[in-house]
Design a protein around this motif. Structure first.
Motif, mmCIF file in Angstrom:
data_model
loop_
_atom_site.group_PDB
_atom_site.id
_atom_site.type_symbol
_atom_site.label_atom_id
_atom_site.label_comp_id
_atom_site.label_asym_id
_atom_site.label_seq_id
_atom_site.Cartn_x
_atom_site.Cartn_y
_atom_site.Cartn_z
ATOM 1 N N PHE A 1 41.804 47.221 30.503
ATOM 2 C CA PHE A 1 42.912 46.476 31.097
ATOM 3 C C PHE A 1 44.246 46.963 30.538
ATOM 4 O O PHE A 1 44.288 47.519 29.430
ATOM 5 N N PRO A 2 45.328 46.729 31.274
ATOM 6 C CA PRO A 2 46.641 47.174 30.795
ATOM 7 C C PRO A 2 46.996 46.479 29.478
ATOM 8 O O PRO A 2 46.752 45.289 29.314
ATOM 9 N N VAL A 3 47.564 47.231 28.562
ATOM 10 C CA VAL A 3 47.930 46.638 27.278
ATOM 11 C C VAL A 3 49.300 45.979 27.418
ATOM 12 O O VAL A 3 50.187 46.471 28.131
ATOM 13 N N LEU A 4 49.477 44.837 26.772
ATOM 14 C CA LEU A 4 50.792 44.190 26.716
ATOM 15 C C LEU A 4 51.475 44.581 25.410
ATOM 16 O O LEU A 4 52.534 45.176 25.402
ATOM 17 N N ARG A 5 50.805 44.242 24.308
ATOM 18 C CA ARG A 5 51.327 44.673 23.008
ATOM 19 C C ARG A 5 50.212 44.589 21.969
ATOM 20 O O ARG A 5 49.442 43.616 21.958
ATOM 21 N N ASP A 6 50.127 45.589 21.140
ATOM 22 C CA ASP A 6 49.136 45.635 20.051
ATOM 23 C C ASP A 6 47.721 45.341 20.579
ATOM 24 O O ASP A 6 47.224 46.115 21.375
ATOM 25 N N LEU A 7 47.147 44.214 20.147
ATOM 26 C CA LEU A 7 45.762 43.938 20.524
ATOM 27 C C LEU A 7 45.652 43.033 21.751
ATOM 28 O O LEU A 7 44.557 42.586 22.097
ATOM 29 N N VAL A 8 46.765 42.785 22.397
ATOM 30 C CA VAL A 8 46.772 41.859 23.535
ATOM 31 C C VAL A 8 46.845 42.641 24.843
ATOM 32 O O VAL A 8 47.725 43.481 25.025
ATOM 33 N N THR A 9 45.900 42.342 25.743
ATOM 34 C CA THR A 9 45.897 43.011 27.043
ATOM 35 C C THR A 9 46.126 42.009 28.165
ATOM 36 O O THR A 9 45.956 40.797 27.995
ATOM 37 N N ASP A 10 46.492 42.546 29.308
ATOM 38 C CA ASP A 10 46.706 41.730 30.509
ATOM 39 C C ASP A 10 45.381 41.671 31.276
ATOM 40 O O ASP A 10 44.979 42.650 31.894
ATOM 41 N N VAL A 11 44.720 40.534 31.227
ATOM 42 C CA VAL A 11 43.402 40.415 31.874
ATOM 43 C C VAL A 11 43.505 39.717 33.227
ATOM 44 O O VAL A 11 42.527 39.162 33.730
ATOM 45 N N SER A 12 44.659 39.746 33.834
ATOM 46 C CA SER A 12 44.832 39.013 35.100
ATOM 47 C C SER A 12 43.967 39.581 36.223
ATOM 48 O O SER A 12 43.698 38.878 37.201
ATOM 49 N N PHE A 13 43.539 40.846 36.084
ATOM 50 C CA PHE A 13 42.571 41.407 37.045
ATOM 51 C C PHE A 13 41.420 40.429 37.265
ATOM 52 O O PHE A 13 40.970 40.194 38.393
ATOM 53 N N ASN A 14 40.944 39.851 36.182
ATOM 54 C CA ASN A 14 39.779 38.965 36.263
ATOM 55 C C ASN A 14 40.100 37.665 37.000
ATOM 56 O O ASN A 14 39.253 37.130 37.719
ATOM 57 N N TYR A 15 41.302 37.169 36.831
ATOM 58 C CA TYR A 15 41.657 35.926 37.526
ATOM 59 C C TYR A 15 41.839 36.186 39.013
ATOM 60 O O TYR A 15 41.543 35.326 39.849
ATOM 61 N N GLU A 16 42.314 37.379 39.343
ATOM 62 C CA GLU A 16 42.417 37.728 40.769
ATOM 63 C C GLU A 16 41.028 37.798 41.390
ATOM 64 O O GLU A 16 40.790 37.321 42.501
ATOM 65 N N LYS A 17 40.085 38.406 40.674
ATOM 66 C CA LYS A 17 38.718 38.504 41.187
ATOM 67 C C LYS A 17 38.078 37.119 41.309
ATOM 68 O O LYS A 17 37.337 36.846 42.253
ATOM 69 N N ALA A 18 38.369 36.247 40.353
ATOM 70 C CA ALA A 18 37.796 34.895 40.394
ATOM 71 C C ALA A 18 38.243 34.161 41.649
ATOM 72 O O ALA A 18 37.451 33.440 42.280
ATOM 73 N N ARG A 19 39.487 34.360 42.031
ATOM 74 C CA ARG A 19 40.012 33.662 43.207
ATOM 75 C C ARG A 19 39.374 34.153 44.504
ATOM 76 O O ARG A 19 39.413 33.462 45.521
ATOM 77 N N GLU A 20 38.803 35.348 44.486
ATOM 78 C CA GLU A 20 38.206 35.905 45.709
ATOM 79 C C GLU A 20 36.814 35.326 46.011
ATOM 80 O O GLU A 20 36.260 35.582 47.077
#
Lengths: 251, 270
Positions: free
Chosen positions: A94-113
């Motif tokens: 997943f895309p990194v935001l900063r250091d050890l934190v990533t943007d996991v919004s891909f998963n929330y988009e998939k959940a909505r489908e």
């Protein structure tokens, strides 16, 4: 026992970054997240790390330790020798935001489908009645804490960014399985949708999702493979299709 | 062993920039290597033995190798054609069990466990978890030829029949020149057949057919009971897959050695 452990922690953001070496105190009984917190407290106050429960139940502190997707709070330091360098990086799918934190919004988009549970008409919430033996399979999948380690390790999207639009990933295949196997769900076509809309056919059942699941869910054996067999029933097996037309078999 | 970062994947824009494809420091390459060597060894052994058309039957004790069953060609040695002679003489190199071997091959090739094994160890897709695969493109099992994996349940049906045939061969082998008898060869054949049943019935398609496809176990108690038994086997499918490769080789090798006169069968009765 305490010792000075050697750590390499990825620092950076989506523009640039790299592994930074640290020496941090390690004490008996600690997990990697404890060490990361000590690192924040003593040397790197701006280190970004997502965490919450420290008990392996919230799914927040997902990262990669020595290249393996792990929960930081469930990775004991006693699994490493004192002279071993422990490398901690963010999730690499997943895309990194900063250091050890990533943007996991891909998963929330998939959940909505994925269409929600549809109870039988006329049955209100609170009036659901089902045998435990019928709902047991679905309940295994309800243990999911949505840490997304299975999504992170799945090579279909980890190694192939281009597959992300077409592939929901193992976490959502067990969500579909949970609903399709549910004794009271009435929605038709979940298996067909798993194949046609959520990319079940892209999975080649190499079982990495099962290997990394901190809840021990048998994602492949109990979720993905049964769904692949249900897809075969409805899309590829002429005998089952014929039987369903002649005998109007129900599940 | 090191790995390079592929064109996309973990080096895709937006992801954390880490120069190496994997940071795994354990021996992640060992398991795919062992699987590669194990499967290759079995295939080579099977090809050599089936192409040799020799030492597959012990007339005195009716030991018939599973690699030559059913022996339905006029090329088969007298007494080995348990199901009769269906074909004329086979040319050299053609397996005598040409009727069943392609079906068994199809069963194992489309097996959910073996798929994992050879996708990882032969196709490196992926070689190990969190280790990048070498190819940039990937379509999984969505297209020909891999979409054909979906016929696994048909191969399972044939495998059931072949397991029954192997059972018949094992029962028929309780013989000696003076009538009933058994020896070490019988023990090996019976153990092999029992494990073959364990592998065949633990098939994920079998699990689906027994009750996996239904949502109300409570309405089908017999099917649910069967599903629980099959689920137990299915959870050990990998172990059965490997053990049966070993017992198949052991059974064939033992029969070959007895048939060639290299060793005598250790007889307990008869």
């Amino acid at each position: 026992m305490s010792y000075e452990g050697s750590f390499r922690v990825w620092r950076g953001d989506d523009d640039a970054g790299g592994l930074v070496d640290y020496q941090v105190e390690v004490n008996d009984g600690e997990v990697v997240l404890d060490v990361i917190h000590r690192l924040q407290a003593t040397q790197a106050p701006d280190l970004a790390v997502r965490w919450n429960c420290k008990a392996g139940k919230c799914g927040s502190c997902s990262a990669e330790v020595n290249g393996r997707p792990r929960l930081l709070c469930m990775t004991r330091m006693s699994t490493f020798s004192p002279d071993e360098v422990v490398t901690v990086t963010p999730l690499r799918t997943f895309p990194v935001l900063r250091d050890l934190v990533t943007d996991v919004s891909f998963n929330y988009e998939k959940a909505r489908e994925i269409p929600a549970f549809e109870p039988p008409k006329g049955v209100a919430p609170g009036d659901y009645r089902m045998a435990q033996v019928d709902v047991g399979r679905s309940q295994e999948f309800r243990k999911c804490i949505e840490c997304f380690l299975c999504q992170d390790v799945c090579h279909v999207i980890r190694d192939h960014e281009q597959n992300k639009p077409a592939f929901a990933g193992p976490r959502f295949f067990i969500r579909i399985a949970e609903l399709d196997m549910h004794p009271l769900d009435t929605r038709e076509g979940r298996a067909e949708a798993a194949q046609d809309e959520h990319g079940l056919g892209l999975c080649n059942i190499t079982k990495c999702c099962t290997e990394v699941c901190p809840e021990g869910i048998k994602i492949t054996d109990n979720g993905i493979i049964p769904m692949k067999e249900r897809v075969v029933d409805r899309k590829y097996d002429p005998l089952v299709w014929l039987g369903s037309k002649i005998f109007r078999r129900q599940t | 062993m090191t790995s390079t970062v592929p064109a996309s994947g973990v080096a895709a824009p937006g992801r954390a920039r880490i120069g190496q494809g994997t940071l795994r420091s354990d021996r992640w390459w060992l398991q795919p290597l062992l699987v590669f060597l194990g499967l290759t060894a079995f295939v080579v052994y099977g090809l050599v033995r089936t192409a040799s058309q020799s030492y597959y039957f012990v007339p005195a004790y009716q030991y018939l190798s599973p690699f030559a069953s059913p022996c339905v060609s006029a090329s088969c040695v007298p007494g080995s054609s348990h199901l009769g002679v269906w074909f004329g003489t086979f040319p050299p190199m053609i397996p005598l069990a040409i009727v069943t071997l392609p079906l068994l091959l199809g069963f194992r090739l489309s097996c959910y466990y073996y798929r994992k094994a050879y996708y990882r160890s032969f196709w490196l897709s992926p070689p190990a978890c969190a280790v990048p695969e070498p190819r940039a493109g990937y379509t999984g099992e969505t297209r020909f030829p891999l979409i054909v994996q979906n016929v696994h349940r048909y191969f399972f049906s044939f495998a059931l029949l072949i397991s029954a045939l192997n059972t018949y061969d094992a029962v028929k082998a309780f013989q000696s020149p003076s009538g009933f008898g058994f020896g070490l060869g019988n023990v090996i054949m019976v153990v092999n057949v029992a494990l073959l049943w364990g592998y065949t019935l633990g098939c994920h398609s079998c699990r689906h057919i027994t009750a996996g496809r239904i949502n109300h176990f409570s309405r089908h108690p017999v099917r649910y009971w069967l599903w629980q038994r099959v689920s137990w086997l299915s959870a050990r499918h990998m172990q059965f897959a490997w053990i049966t490769l070993g017992t198949l080789v052991l059974t064939d090798a033992y029969i070959a050695l007895v048939s060639a006169g290299v060793i005598d069968d250790l007889r307990f009765v008869g």
